[in-house]
Design a protein around this motif. Structure first.
Motif, PDB file in Angstrom:
ATOM      1  N   ASN A 129      35.291  35.421  47.971  1.00  0.00           N
ATOM      2  CA  ASN A 129      35.337  34.752  46.667  1.00  0.00           C
ATOM      3  C   ASN A 129      34.605  35.569  45.603  1.00  0.00           C
ATOM      4  O   ASN A 129      35.074  35.665  44.453  1.00  0.00           O
ATOM      5  CB  ASN A 129      34.725  33.359  46.773  1.00  0.00           C
ATOM      6  CG  ASN A 129      35.562  32.414  47.620  1.00  0.00           C
ATOM      7  OD1 ASN A 129      36.775  32.596  47.741  1.00  0.00           O
ATOM      8  ND2 ASN A 129      34.931  31.420  48.224  1.00  0.00           N
ATOM      9  N   SER A 130      33.477  36.154  45.965  1.00  0.00           N
ATOM     10  CA  SER A 130      32.739  36.980  45.003  1.00  0.00           C
ATOM     11  C   SER A 130      33.545  38.217  44.633  1.00  0.00           C
ATOM     12  O   SER A 130      33.577  38.633  43.464  1.00  0.00           O
ATOM     13  CB  SER A 130      31.385  37.396  45.592  1.00  0.00           C
ATOM     14  OG  SER A 130      30.597  36.261  45.893  1.00  0.00           O
ATOM     15  N   ASP A 133      36.281  37.215  42.235  1.00  0.00           N
ATOM     16  CA  ASP A 133      35.761  37.008  40.877  1.00  0.00           C
ATOM     17  C   ASP A 133      35.635  38.326  40.120  1.00  0.00           C
ATOM     18  O   ASP A 133      35.925  38.395  38.914  1.00  0.00           O
ATOM     19  CB  ASP A 133      34.392  36.319  40.945  1.00  0.00           C
ATOM     20  CG  ASP A 133      34.498  34.869  41.403  1.00  0.00           C
ATOM     21  OD1 ASP A 133      35.609  34.295  41.297  1.00  0.00           O
ATOM     22  OD2 ASP A 133      33.484  34.320  41.879  1.00  0.00           O
TER      23      ASP A 133
END
Length: 312
Positions: A129-130, A133
């Motif tokens: 997820n990071s 982003d």
């Protein structure tokens, strides 16, 4: 080894000799006491000074950088010696002086966002997820990663991949890093003059075509495919670094930076390998990758072998 095995099995060694008995001390005679007194008067030799502590071994990246700097200096001297007559223009001497004073000659650094994304790909503790982003901040990067995931090499009969997290999982972090590297280098290539533009296009096309070939051949040489892709993509980056330096000088001088095609070709041939290795170090690819890029024309040098052994 056999005695040790028997000792463990039986508690003793067969046919072992009895322990020797220490002899009783013999009282010293008067003559022996005199000799002992004379021995005390004889000056004793000073003890040998302690050995100097071993010097700590330099890190592999530092050794690689020293090797590449030395090789670049040698290449610059050889290039200077072989460039004579009308080829020794003011532009050529200025370029040579710049590379001598600042031998790194690195390609411009990637944008901050691209650097962060590439660093995140190298860190296993950074979650998907990071990473998503970071990548979603640049639509062109997102598109390139999705395109790679849906390529024939990675799809292999699977359905279309439309989500960025799925694309990362399908191809892996190494592949995402290769996509970022390719997109970043492509964005750093300047337009330059028409003559330079044609040469740069040829160099970049060669780098882009070489990378997937290296990835396909990697398993036969027991090399990680995406690592081979990245090294092949970067193998001629030193040539782009030379053009980048020429463009910087042209902008600083606010005038044409004129070099004959033969002079440019000679400069690329002599200098692109060590400059490419320094580029790889600057982009944190490590000493082993930098040395591989700096010797891709199979010209093993003594300092290369020494540094490579130290790295191992």
């Amino acid at each position: 080894m056999l005695k040790n095995w028997l000792r463990r099995l039986f508690g003793r060694t067969p046919d072992a000799e009895p322990a020797p008995v220490a002899p009783r001390p013999v009282p010293a005679t008067p003559a022996a006491k005199v000799r002992a007194g004379n021995d005390e008067k004889i000056p004793k030799l000073a003890a040998a000074p302690p050995a100097a502590p071993a010097q700590p071994q330099k890190p592999a990246d530092e050794l690689a950088e020293e090797t590449l700097r030395a090789r670049l200096s040698d290449a610059i001297r050889e290039l200077d010696a072989q460039t004579t007559g009308d080829d020794r223009t003011a532009s050529f001497l200025t370029l040579l002086g710049q590379l001598t004073a600042n031998p790194e000659g690195r390609l411009r650094r990637p944008p901050t966002a691209a650097q962060r994304a590439m660093n995140a790909c190298r860190q296993e503790d950074v979650g998907i997820n990071s990473l998503v982003d970071l990548l979603e901040r640049d639509p062109s990067l997102t598109q390139a990663i999705l395109a790679r995931a849906n390529s024939a090499y990675y799809s292999r009969g699977g359905g279309p991949c439309l989500m960025l997290p799925d694309a990362i999982l399908r191809q892996g972090r190494q592949s995402v890093h290769s996509v970022l590297l390719e997109q970043t280098i492509s964005s750093l290539i300047f337009t330059g003059t028409e003559q330079w533009r044609r040469m740069i296009d040829q160099i970049w096309s060669h780098m882009v075509r070489t990378a997937p070939i290296a990835r396909g051949l990697a398993p036969a040489f027991d090399v990680e495919p995406e690592q081979a892709f990245a090294l092949a993509l970067l193998h001629d980056v030193g040539k782009l670094a030379i053009f980048d330096r020429m463009a910087s000088l042209r902008t600083a001088q606010r005038s044409d930076f004129v070099l004959a095609p033969a002079t440019i070709s000679r400069t690329l041939r002599f200098l692109h390998e060590p400059l490419g290795g320094l580029c790889a170090l600057g982009w944190q690819f490590g000493g082993e990758a930098a040395l591989a890029i700096a010797s891709h024309h199979r010209q093993p040098l003594p300092e290369f072998r020494l540094c490579n052994r130290a790295h191992r």
